[in-house]
Design an enzyme around this catalytic site. Structure first.
Site, short mmCIF file in Angstrom:
data_model
loop_
_atom_site.label_atom_id
_atom_site.label_comp_id
_atom_site.label_asym_id
_atom_site.label_seq_id
_atom_site.Cartn_x
_atom_site.Cartn_y
_atom_site.Cartn_z
N ASP A 33 0.67 -1.22 0.06
CA ASP A 33 0.09 -0.03 0.10
C ASP A 33 0.85 1.17 0.13
O ASP A 33 1.92 1.33 0.49
CB ASP A 33 -1.08 -0.06 1.19
CG ASP A 33 -2.03 0.99 1.04
OD1 ASP A 33 -2.47 1.32 -0.04
OD2 ASP A 33 -2.59 1.25 2.36
N HIS A 50 3.86 3.48 -8.82
CA HIS A 50 3.64 2.06 -8.95
C HIS A 50 4.83 1.55 -9.45
O HIS A 50 5.12 0.44 -9.40
CB HIS A 50 2.28 1.86 -9.91
CG HIS A 50 1.20 2.11 -9.29
ND1 HIS A 50 0.61 1.25 -8.33
CD2 HIS A 50 0.08 2.99 -9.72
CE1 HIS A 50 -0.80 1.69 -7.86
NE2 HIS A 50 -0.94 2.77 -8.61
N LEU A 146 10.33 -21.64 -4.08
CA LEU A 146 9.80 -20.54 -3.55
C LEU A 146 8.64 -20.35 -4.42
O LEU A 146 8.53 -20.05 -5.63
CB LEU A 146 10.57 -19.37 -3.69
CG LEU A 146 10.16 -17.80 -3.31
CD1 LEU A 146 9.38 -17.83 -1.99
CD2 LEU A 146 10.99 -16.65 -3.56
#
Length: 304
Positions: A33, A50, A146
């Site tokens: 966020d 972003h 992963l």
């Protein structure tokens, strides 16, 4: 001079944090966020927030690989995000497409054995993003060191609602008996992606809420949460280490609580069958403070 002091101080604090943690959670979920607020603070277009946040995401994956985290789920685009202006949505979709293809072709992703999956309401996504998802998933399907889950068009309530509908359809079709519906039945109807429960949720940007993120995998497992004020592009390795320290302290507290509850139950029921409580007490006895552990050992011969 000031930059040198900051660099030295940062390095020293990172070493301190590393010395305070003895391991890492298996599954970390991240609510990234603050990208737009960061851009506004820096006087940039929101799209740049972003883009810089995507760089932090790449760093996070390096940290997770280094520390031994086995699974990461990134809250990339929620169902609520479709309410944003069209130009913002399109930029994010372009960025997601670009990063999925870049990750899928990156040597370090293949060297680290990263398996990429997307979770969410895929039918809501543009075709170009779906193509990039298919590309990334196909290129990394054989890996399991992963697991990287990208939550796109994701909403926790929508996921649970979809699972409930699937189970209901199975019952209606006679494929399931209502009395046989259990946790595993529901879990099999959730989005394919997460392979284990969430141990730690990290949220940046200052808000202290989990925003409908992975309710089954996180809330059901009583995941530790770490809320911090840096916006996602500002998130640093020391912030991540602090999050892991929070998880570790939470685990230690949980183990102590389990041991004390088991001890209280054993004492309360006396000579009656308390095999499960005794097994729990034996498992978590080392989490008790020395005095309580010694007393329990004397009462119940728990010492190894």
């Amino acid at each position: 001079m000031l930059d040198w002091v900051r660099t030295v101080g940062y390095a020293a604090y990172e070493r301190l944090l590393r010395s305070e943690i003895g391991g890492a959670p298996d599954h970390v979920a991240v609510i990234m966020d603050g990208n737009r607020r960061y851009a506004r603070k820096e006087g940039e277009e929101t799209t740049e927030g972003h883009r810089e946040g995507a760089q932090t995401t790449e760093q996070l994956l390096d940290w997770c690989d280094e520390l031994g985290v086995r699974e990461v789920t990134l809250y990339t685009f929620s169902t609520e995000n479709f309410d944003r202006p069209a130009e913002q949505r399109e930029f994010i979709f372009d960025l997601v497409e670009e990063k999925l293809r870049t990750f899928a072709d990156a040597d370090r992703v293949h060297d680290a054995g990263v398996c990429i999956r997307a979770i969410g309401e895929r039918e809501m996504l543009p075709e170009r993003v779906l193509d990039a998802i298919d590309y990334a998933e196909a290129k990394t399907a054989g890996y399991d060191a992963l697991n990287l889950n990208i939550a796109l068009a994701y909403g926790g309530r929508a996921e649970l609602l979809g699972a409930a509908r699937d189970v209901a359809r199975g019952v209606q079709a006679g494929e399931l008996e209502p009395d046989n519906v259990d946790v595993d039945t529901v879990a099999e109807s959730l989005y394919q992606g997460p392979t284990r429960d969430v141990d730690l949720i990290v949220r940046t940007g200052g808000d202290e809420r989990t925003s409908n993120f992975l309710p089954w995998h996180a809330n059901g497992n009583e995941a530790a949460t770490f809320f911090c004020t840096p916006y996602w592009p500002e998130f640093r390795k020391i912030d991540f280490l602090r999050a892991i320290r929070t998880y570790q302290n939470r685990q230690e507290s949980w183990r102590t609580t389990r041991a004390r509850r088991a001890l209280a139950l054993v004492r309360a029921v006396g000579d009656r069958d308390v095999s499960q409580a005794m097994a729990t007490l034996r498992r978590f006895r080392d989490a008790l403070p020395n005095g309580e552990r010694e007393q329990a050992d004397e009462e119940y011969e728990l010492a190894d």
